[in-house]
Design an enzyme around this catalytic site. Structure first.
Site, PDB file in Angstrom:
ATOM      1  N   LEU A   1       1.370  -1.461  -0.031  1.00 39.38           N
ATOM      2  CA  LEU A   1      -0.214   0.129   0.020  1.00 39.38           C
ATOM      3  C   LEU A   1       0.976   1.362   0.156  1.00 39.38           C
ATOM      4  O   LEU A   1       1.011   2.238  -0.889  1.00 39.38           O
ATOM      5  CB  LEU A   1      -0.334  -0.087   1.110  1.00 39.38           C
ATOM      6  CG  LEU A   1      -1.727   1.567   1.697  1.00 39.38           C
ATOM      7  CD1 LEU A   1      -2.571   1.460   0.484  1.00 39.38           C
ATOM      8  CD2 LEU A   1      -2.500   1.031   2.816  1.00 39.38           C
TER       9      LEU A   1
ATOM     10  N   ILE B   1       8.011  -1.921   1.630  1.00 38.92           N
ATOM     11  CA  ILE B   1       6.820  -3.057   2.047  1.00 38.92           C
ATOM     12  C   ILE B   1       7.364  -4.472   2.409  1.00 38.92           C
ATOM     13  O   ILE B   1       8.514  -4.565   1.702  1.00 38.92           O
ATOM     14  CB  ILE B   1       6.452  -3.959   0.046  1.00 38.92           C
ATOM     15  CG1 ILE B   1       5.564  -2.276  -0.560  1.00 38.92           C
ATOM     16  CG2 ILE B   1       5.636  -4.708   0.369  1.00 38.92           C
ATOM     17  CD1 ILE B   1       4.763  -1.290   0.030  1.00 38.92           C
TER      18      ILE B   1
ATOM     19  N   ARG C   1      -3.497  -2.757  13.937  1.00 38.78           N
ATOM     20  CA  ARG C   1      -3.293  -2.501  15.024  1.00 38.78           C
ATOM     21  C   ARG C   1      -3.459  -3.240  16.447  1.00 38.78           C
ATOM     22  O   ARG C   1      -2.127  -2.618  17.106  1.00 38.78           O
ATOM     23  CB  ARG C   1      -3.984  -1.553  15.147  1.00 38.78           C
ATOM     24  CG  ARG C   1      -3.698  -0.095  13.789  1.00 38.78           C
ATOM     25  CD  ARG C   1      -4.964   0.521  13.993  1.00 38.78           C
ATOM     26  NE  ARG C   1      -4.323   2.191  12.635  1.00 38.78           N
ATOM     27  CZ  ARG C   1      -4.664   2.610  12.147  1.00 38.78           C
ATOM     28  NH1 ARG C   1      -5.373   3.109  12.575  1.00 38.78           N
ATOM     29  NH2 ARG C   1      -4.125   3.253  11.162  1.00 38.78           N
TER      30      ARG C   1
ATOM     31  N   GLY D   1      25.738  -0.269  31.535  1.00 42.10           N
ATOM     32  CA  GLY D   1      27.354   0.044  30.040  1.00 42.10           C
ATOM     33  C   GLY D   1      26.347  -1.863  29.965  1.00 42.10           C
ATOM     34  O   GLY D   1      26.291  -1.747  28.192  1.00 42.10           O
TER      35      GLY D   1
ATOM     36  N   GLU E   1       1.633   1.122  10.755  1.00 37.77           N
ATOM     37  CA  GLU E   1       0.563   0.629  11.158  1.00 37.77           C
ATOM     38  C   GLU E   1      -0.441   1.592  11.576  1.00 37.77           C
ATOM     39  O   GLU E   1      -1.340   1.359  12.746  1.00 37.77           O
ATOM     40  CB  GLU E   1       0.338  -0.638  11.964  1.00 37.77           C
ATOM     41  CG  GLU E   1      -0.054  -1.917  11.419  1.00 37.77           C
ATOM     42  CD  GLU E   1      -1.228  -2.014  10.180  1.00 37.77           C
ATOM     43  OE1 GLU E   1      -1.866  -1.659  10.474  1.00 37.77           O
ATOM     44  OE2 GLU E   1      -0.401  -3.142   9.247  1.00 37.77           O
TER      45      GLU E   1
END
Length: 381
Positions: free
Chosen positions: A129, A161, A247, A344, A367
């Site tokens: 997309l 992509i 999501r 560290g 997303e």
């Protein structure tokens, strides 16, 4: 007393998660650093995920999928991400949006030809997309699909992509009507070995280096009518239909990576001695870890809440956006707290936190960026 459907679901979930957790800890986590150095996910890992049924996690068994509910899927993805965030990205993109779009909008013939091999793990799928000049604003796409005989010819470029190099099929979005705005967008199934489909660059990234993010050039790629998903002009609606699942997946992935970093920090704090006792017994360290664990718990509950809404058929977009926004942002905070705990050593590749810290940062970007989540959530006010 016979088991209820809820009992059966819980039993299935327990068995699935036990298998996925064992795979993630025994096969993903030990090889994550080497996978990053190689810049790819080895075929043996893909076969292993396929054997677990995770390539068609939520896909209907009628099309070769596992038919898991979203709560089980999210928890499984959390386990995979805890083992290797890059592998979870590959799996997430493959399941939702790729398989999800085909199952929801494809014809039976398309599901048989394209979805079945995807759900079985025979093929890996990509979702093309985003473009160089169109990310969050999908209505600004410039890739064109021109009518020719019994099909179309695709011209354009795609950017960022995932799975384009290792995948066998991509869902490509292109403009079929330049005068119709976002209503002129259509979706197509494209084989990645089709003439004119060219991966022009593998992006060099901060993290998740084993997951390929590719630039694609489409130079006269020919597709037939039966490779169009849905009707002409339905592409924008098809793309938006995956928002909830996508999501939820990134939120679950964020939780998994943050959990792995926190587990590493807690284990280190129990062993590391300073001023005559383990550093976890020093309040400054303990409080930092408590705050991180609390954020992690809250993020997971938000993910599961969104899943339960989706599983019961209730509107879940607001909950999914909230979960993605919160989980992705606190995951970075948790990883930072984990790194601070190791001092560290946390900054060195000797421990996995250095890699996880880099891997988790992109969860606030793909997303839908955190800014986009806030814009969507503001509309719900």
């Amino acid at each position: 007393m016979s088991p209820t459907p809820a009992d059966s679901t819980l039993e299935t979930r327990t068995l699935v998660l036990q298998s996925v957790r064992a795979f993630a800890q025994e096969r993903l986590a030990p090889g994550a650093a080497a996978r990053e150095d190689a810049g790819t996910i080895e075929p043996a890992i893909i076969r292993g995920l396929a054997e677990l049924g995770l390539f068609g996690a939520t896909t209907d068994p009628a099309w070769g999928g596992a038919g898991l509910d979203y709560e089980t899927y999210a928890l499984a993805l959390e386990e995979i991400a805890a083992g290797d965030g890059a592998v979870s990205t590959m799996l997430s993109v493959h399941n939702a949006p790729t398989c999800l779009v085909l199952e929801r909008f494809g014809t039976d013939a398309q599901r048989e030809r394209w979805l079945r091999p995807l759900a079985s793990g025979q093929w890996v799928g990509a979702f093309a997309l985003t473009e160089p000049g169109a990310g969050s604003d999908a209505s600004a796409l410039r890739t064109r699909a021109e009518r020719r005989n019994a099909g179309y010819v695709l011209h354009g470029a795609k950017q960022f992509i995932s799975n384009a190099r290792i995948g066998q099929v991509a869902i490509v979005f292109a403009v079929t009507d330049t005068r119709a705005g976002k209503k002129g967008l259509s979706a197509f199934l494209v084989r990645t070995d089709a003439p004119g489909f060219n991966v022009t660059r593998i992006e060099q990234k901060l993290g998740q280096k084993a997951s390929d993010s590719c630039a694609i050039q489409l130079d006269g790629v020919e597709v037939n009518d039966d490779q169009r998903i849905g009707a002409e002009g339905e592409g924008y609606r098809i793309a938006l239909s995956t928002l909830e699942a996508g999501r939820i997946a990134i939120a679950a992935q964020s939780v998994g990576m943050a959990r792995a970093a926190l587990d590493c920090a807690i284990g280190y704090a129990r062993e590391r001695q300073a001023f005559g006792k383990p550093i976890i017994e020093h309040q400054a360290v303990a409080f930092r870890l408590v705050e991180a664990k609390t954020k992690l718990f809250a993020a997971r509950q938000m993910v599961l809440h969104a899943c339960r809404l989706k599983d019961t058929g209730e509107p879940a977009l607001e909950a999914a956006c909230m979960a993605k926004l919160f989980a992705s942002e606190v995951a970075e905070q948790i990883c930072s707290a984990a790194m601070q705990t190791l001092g560290g050593y946390g900054y060195l590749r000797d421990f996995p936190i250095e890699r996880i810290y880099r891997d988790v940062r992109v969860c606030q970007i793909y997303e839908g960026t955190s800014d986009i989540q806030k814009l969507i959530l503001a509309r719900h006010l």
